[in-house]
Every structure is written in structure tokens, then in C-alpha cells.
Design an enzyme around this catalytic site. Structure first.
Site, PDB file in Angstrom:
ATOM      1  N   ASP A 337     -20.217  94.039  11.308  1.00 29.97           N
ATOM      2  CA  ASP A 337     -20.838  94.861  10.274  1.00 29.97           C
ATOM      3  C   ASP A 337     -21.412  93.892   9.225  1.00 29.97           C
ATOM      4  O   ASP A 337     -21.084  92.705   9.239  1.00 29.97           O
ATOM      5  CB  ASP A 337     -19.751  95.766   9.673  1.00 29.97           C
ATOM      6  CG  ASP A 337     -20.280  96.606   8.533  1.00 29.97           C
ATOM      7  OD1 ASP A 337     -21.392  97.144   8.660  1.00 29.97           O
ATOM      8  OD2 ASP A 337     -19.580  96.715   7.514  1.00 29.97           O
ATOM      9  N   ASP A 528     -15.167  96.807   8.050  1.00 26.51           N
ATOM     10  CA  ASP A 528     -14.237  97.091   6.957  1.00 26.51           C
ATOM     11  C   ASP A 528     -14.241  98.543   6.499  1.00 26.51           C
ATOM     12  O   ASP A 528     -13.282  99.003   5.884  1.00 26.51           O
ATOM     13  CB  ASP A 528     -14.555  96.194   5.750  1.00 26.51           C
ATOM     14  CG  ASP A 528     -15.900  96.554   5.120  1.00 26.51           C
ATOM     15  OD1 ASP A 528     -15.956  96.736   3.896  1.00 26.51           O
ATOM     16  OD2 ASP A 528     -16.900  96.671   5.860  1.00 26.51           O
TER      17      ASP A 528
END
Length: 636
Positions: A337, A528
């Protein structure tokens, strides 16, 4: 804190004393064996047959009582193919042919080897627990204007606790003092002082380094991040790796084969040897049984993984099981990400461009809605617009996963999100927005375009170093982000990432990773946010950034990086590879020595003494090789 350490050391010392006391029969047996061998070979003195037998039987029972008891118990359940039964048969056989001292020696040294193995495993588990179980037993809480000391489990959410200089934080909470400096090593693996400002999250296990600070508790004792981390590590030692499972299955097949070969070693020579001696070939079969004991493999392998888990924890990385270490060594592609993983996730508002509304009212509506989100972009907008946030009426807030938020603010329908959401809802916006390089947050009020904000993030200092190190390890990289293509391409170019895709929803990320897995790639995904949880669960190894990561993502992940540093990903791969290397060193050492002595024993060139010394020696070498993992220093 010195008192706590003293108590811990005292308890550890008591445990060691009890360990020695509990093994007095074995030590007595060793003493008897040494005395008897000294009399026989040192002074050429030999007891009469009956007395010698009685002395050696006493020594044998002192050394082997627990082994024999386990062998009998397993035999009653028709389990004959285990190391306890194997050792019992071999030693009773030695007595049957008059090799008393050798029979006792086999049992004594086997039991000593088991003692060392048990002690090493217990010590590895204790080290892992001690590494993280540093939660204070006492906390100072402020109640009714007075301070009192109590156990952290008695403190409720939203109560205020005080942390004195040099004291460990007992509970997760928000700093309400102006600022404080903390040692975060227990959580992040880094001991560099970290200065936190008012409003920052303070986690249990951190140590206050300077002035008295106050923290508003945000989670209960059992729900603190440190408690969850400890739980994860304890659970990790129970999850077996593929190598461990293979060795367990191997031992179940290997042991009966060894029994059969030992039996054949006694019987078959009768048909081929003119000078067949039952006692000679029976002795050889006993040597065969002793050296074939698989204990060095069965113990040293999990011990190696315990060491690896401990080394990772010491570096701020949590493997939730030895099985994930094995998979990590096979990873050939890391998919990441962007926000909060490769970038700091600490956004700053760069530009506010209202349309039709005054800037103050525009910011009020946007910030009121974003105050209901924990996304880094939402936090940045709320912080920027703080001065415009009087009490407002907020209703019906909903999250559009990967898109944005909508809700009713002071009776107005407010929508905050990305361009994809506006396209989906057919809300037209100013085309100039698409030319912005920074992240854009679009706003609509009552289904009408109302303006936008631009947000800029900063790349983490070790992100480029991480990508370069992964490529050096022949691991491909890819970035998947919900941010717009132009921003994603810029970050990917800056860091040297192989491939990058932007404007993705959670389901798009899942689809990309599914396609990669279908191509045979072994994927580690690092993220996350809550929206990363599905793809983290799908990846071969799901890795969560534990500092800023959501609880859902951390719970879903297989590996947790506690301090959010991307380079810890490289460290995790190195730890996994090092652990696997040591484990296979132990397998090669144990099998190599066993095969050699098995051949020598079958050929009559090795005695029971050599067999037991080789067996115990290999086990101890394998143990020492395994326990050294936790003390190793990894390259930066």
C-alpha cells in the site's frame, strides 16, 4: 523498575535451583557410573557379579525412571515407535548381554541430553516472554483530584494516569501534557528517544524519559497493544512450521523403520554368516537403536524457530507463527500500500479551494464529517480546520470503502471523497482538479460540487532503501493504492518500485493479488488501513504496520511491523531466511552423523559408548546452533 528486575532475576534463580534439585536422581546415577568406571578401569577393581548388577540397576533406575515410565505408558496405548521405547529396549538389551555400564551410560547421557533440551526450550520460551512481558504492575491514576496507586486492570477508559520519569507506561492512551519524551523500544524495537506532543498516542511499554506526564486512557489493560503483542508472540510458538510438521511426520515413519532394520540386523546375518554370534549382532542392533533416536531433530527444530521469533521480536517484528517464517522465505514479490506504508501518512493540507461556499463554512462542514474518521487524510483536515470547529450536529455518517465519507452536517448532506466516488454518483466537478499532482479530496453539499482540498504526504526516509534491498534479494515490488494515478506514479518513480497502480478500491487490490497468485507468485502484502485487511488476509504473508495500523488489519496480518518502518520488512525476510538456514543446518548435522554411526554400528566398528556420545553430542550441538539465533546481530 530495579525492584521488578530483581524479583524477576530472583524467581529465575529459584527456577534454576528447583531444576537442579528435581534432577538429583540423574546426577546420582552419573556419580555412580563415574565411580564404577574409575574402579574398573582406573584401579582394575571389579565388584562381584551380583553386587555389580545391583549397583548398575540402581543407577539405571535413577537415570531412566521417567523414560521407562513414559515408554510403558505409551506401550499400553500400543505406541511402540517413539524415542522412549527405543531407549528402553536398547538399554534393557545391553543389560541382557551383560553390558551393564554401557546400558547405564546410554540412559544417563540420553537423560542428560533430554534435560539440556528441555532447559533450552524452556529458556527460549522464557526469553520470548520476557522480551515483551514488561507490563508494569502498578499505575498512578488521578481520581477526584487525588493520585492513588492501583493495578492497571482497575483503570477505566477516559481516566487520567500519571507517568513519572523513568517509569513504564501501563496503558494505551492520549498524551494530555504539552509534550513528553519516551523510549519506545518495547513496542518498536528502537531505543531512540521519541518526543510526543499533546494529543499523540502513548502505548503501554514505552518508558517516560524526562518530566512527569499525564495520559488519558484509551483502552483497557487487556486490550492494550502490548498485551495483544504478547498474546501474539505466545500464540506464535504454538503454530508449527511446515518443516516442524514434516519432521514430526518423518519421525513417525522413521522410528518403525529403524526398529525393523535393527531386527533384521540380528536375524539376517544368521543366514549368511558362517560364524554367526547372536550376542555380537544383537549388540550391533542396540548401537543401531541408540544412534537412530530422532530427539536431536524433534527438539532442535522448534528451538530454532523459537530463536527466530525471539530475534524478530527483538527487532520490532512479530511473526504470528513459525509457519509464516517458512512462507516468508519463499516470497518472490512484495506488494505494498502507499499511505502509511511507504509514506508517513502524516498529511498536511496544501490548498483549500471552496466553490459557492465561504471558506469558513466549507471547512466547517468538511472537518465535522472527517472528524468521524481515523484515516490519516481525515486527521490532517480535522487538525487544519480545528479553529473552525464549534459544536455541530452530525448525523448518519457512513463510510464508502476506498472512496470517502458521507453524512448529515447541520441538516446538510455532505459528501467527502475521491474522484471515483463523484463519477459513481454522477456529481460533476471542476476539471482542473484532475491536473492536481497532490492528493485531492472533493466535497459536495446537497449533491452539488462544493470545492476541494489538496493534501500532501511525505515519503518515509527508509522507503527507497527498502525497495533497493528487496530488488537486491531478487524480490519484485508492486504498489497498489487508492490514491489517484498521478500521485501513485510519482511515488513509485521516486522509490524505484517495479509496478504501481492507483485509484483502486479494496476489491481491486484483491483482484490484483488474486491474479498474481494465479501466475504462481508468492506474495507478501504490506498495508495498514482497514481497507487493506481483505488483501492482507488473501496474501501468502499478510504484513501490517502496527504503529499506525488499524486493529482489524493487525489482527488479520500474519506478521506485524511494530514501528511502521518499511525496512523492517527486509529485516523480517532476513530473519526468516537465517532461521531456515540454521534449522536445515541442524537437520543436515543430525542426519549426517546418524547415518555415519549407523553404518559403523552395523559394521561392528562403533560401540554403545560411541553411539550415545554421538547422539547426545549432535543434540547439544544442534541446540547450541539454534539458541544462538536470538543473539545474532542483523546487518542494517
Amino acid at each position: 523498575m530495579k525492584v521488578e528486575k530483581k524479583d524477576h532475576d530472583h524467581n529465575h534463580e529459584n527456577d534454576e535451583n528447583r531444576d537442579w534439585i528435581s534432577h538429583w536422581p540423574l546426577l546420582m546415577a552419573l556419580l555412580i557410573l563415574v565411580v564404577m568406571l574409575t574402579l574398573t578401569y582406573g584401579f582394575n577393581f571389579k565388584l562381584n557379579y551380583l553386587l555389580e548388577l545391583v549397583v548398575f540397576v540402581i543407577a539405571y533406575l535413577l537415570a531412566g525412571y521417567n523414560v521407562i515410565k513414559l515408554a510403558v505408558r505409551k506401550a499400553l496405548h500400543l505406541d511402540f515407535f517413539n524415542e522412549f521405547f527405543l531407549m528402553t529396549v536398547a538399554t534393557v538389551g545391553a543389560f541382557a548381554i551383560g553390558s551393564y555400564s554401557e546400558g547405564v551410560a546410554v540412559m544417563v547421557f540420553y537423560s542428560i541430553g533430554e534435560w539440556f533440551q528441555d532447559a533450552a526450550v524452556a529458556n527460549a520460551k522464557r526469553n520470548i516472554k520476557a522480551l515483551l512481558d514488561i507490563r508494569p504492575d502498578i499505575v498512578t491514576v488521578v481520581r477526584d483530584g487525588k493520585t492513588l496507586s492501583t493495578h492497571p486492570s482497575q483503570v477505566k477508559i477516559n481516566e487520567i494516569i500519571q507517568i513519572k520519569p523513568g517509569e513504564k507506561v501501563a496503558l494505551d492512551g492520549m498524551l494530555i501534557s504539552a509534550k513528553g519524551t519516551f523510549n519506545t523500544a518495547a513496542i518498536t524495537g528502537e531505543s531512540i528517544p521519541d518526543t510526543k506532543l499533546k494529543g499523540s498516542m502513548i502505548l503501554a511499554g514505552m518508558i517516560n524519559l524526562n518530566s512527569l506526564t499525564e495520559v488519558k486512557v484509551q483502552s483497557l489493560f487487556q486490550d492494550s497493544k502490548l498485551s495483544k503483542i504478547l498474546e501474539m508472540v505466545q500464540d506464535a510458538t504454538a503454530r508449527k512450521s511446515q518443516t516442524q510438521l514434516f519432521i514430526s511426520r518423518f519421525a513417525k515413519v522413521y522410528t518403525p523403520i529403524v526398529f525393523l532394520l535393527a531386527l533384521m540386523l540380528v536375524i539376517l546375518p544368521f543366514f549368511f554368516s558362517a560364524n554367526y554370534s547372536f550376542q555380537d549382532w544383537f549388540y550391533r542392533s542396540l548401537v543401531f537403536l541408540v544412534i537412530s533416536c530422532p530427539c536431536a531433530l524433534v527438539v532442535s527444530i522448534p528451538l530454532g524457530y523459537f530463536g527466530g521469533i525471539g530475534l524478530a521480536s527483538n527487532n520490532g517484528i512479530l511473526f504470528k507463527g513459525a509457519n509464516f517464517m517458512d512462507v516468508m522465505t519463499q516470497v518472490d514479490m512484495v506488494v505494498m500500500d502507499k499511505t502509511g506504508t511507504l509514506t508517513k501518512g502524516v498529511f498536511n493540507v496544501q490548498k483549500v479551494v471552496p466553490h459557492l461556499l465561504p471558506e469558513e463554512e466549507f471547512l466547517l462542514l468538511v472537518a465535522a464529517l472527517e472528524s468521524k474518521s481515523t484515516h490519516p487524510i481525515a486527521i490532517a483536515i480535522t487538525k487544519y480546520a480545528g479553529k473552525f470547529l464549534p459544536d455541530v450536529k452530525i448525523l448518519a455518517v457512513e463510510e464508502e470503502a476506498g472512496h470517502g465519507l458521507k453524512g448529515i452536517i447541520n441538516g446538510k448532506s455532505v459528501l467527502v471523497g475521491n474522484a471515483s466516488l463523484f463519477h459513481k454518483l454522477n456529481i460533476a466537478y471542476d476539471p482542473i482538479v484532475d491536473d492536481e499532482v497532490d492528493t485531492v479530496v472533493l466535497v459536495s453539499v446537497d449533491q452539488q460540487y462544493a470545492g476541494y482540498l489538496t493534501i500532501a504526504d511525505e515519503v518515509k526516509t527508509d522507503a527507497a532503501k527498502t525497495i533497493a534491498a528487496l530488488h537486491k534479494m531478487n524480490i519484485s515490488t508492486m504498489m497498489l493504492s487508492g490514491d489517484k494515478e498521478i500521485v501513485v506514479a510519482k511515488v513509485a518513480r521516486l522509490l524505484g518500485i517495479g509496478e504501481a497502480f492507483g485509484a483502486l478500491l479494496p476489491e481491486d487490490k484483491v483482484r490484483k493479488v488474486t491474479d498474481l497468485k494465479a501466475m504462481g507468485r508468492r506474495i507478501a502484502f504490506v498495508g495498514d488501513g482497514v481497507n487493506d485487511a481483505p488483501v492482507i488476509a488473501l496474501a501468502d504473508v499478510g504484513i501490517a504496520m502496527g504503529g499506525m495500523g488499524s486493529d482489524t488489519t493487525i489482527e488479520t496480518a500474519d506478521v506485524v511491523i511494530q514501528n511502521d518502518q518499511p525496512f523492517k520488512l527486509v529485516t523480517a525476510i532476513r530473519v526468516a531466511r537465517l532461521t531456515k538456514k540454521v534449522v536445515w543446518q541442524n537437520i543436515a548435522l543430525a542426519m549426517g552423523v546418524k547415518v555415519l554411526v549407523l553404518l559403523l554400528g552395523a559394521g561392528g566398528l562403533a560401540t554403545l559408548w560411541e553411539a550415545v556420545i554421538a547422539d547426545v553430542g549432535v543434540a547439544l550441538l544442534a541446540i547450541l546452533n539454534a539458541v544462538r539465533i536470538q543473539k545474532m546481530k542483523l546487518p542494517e
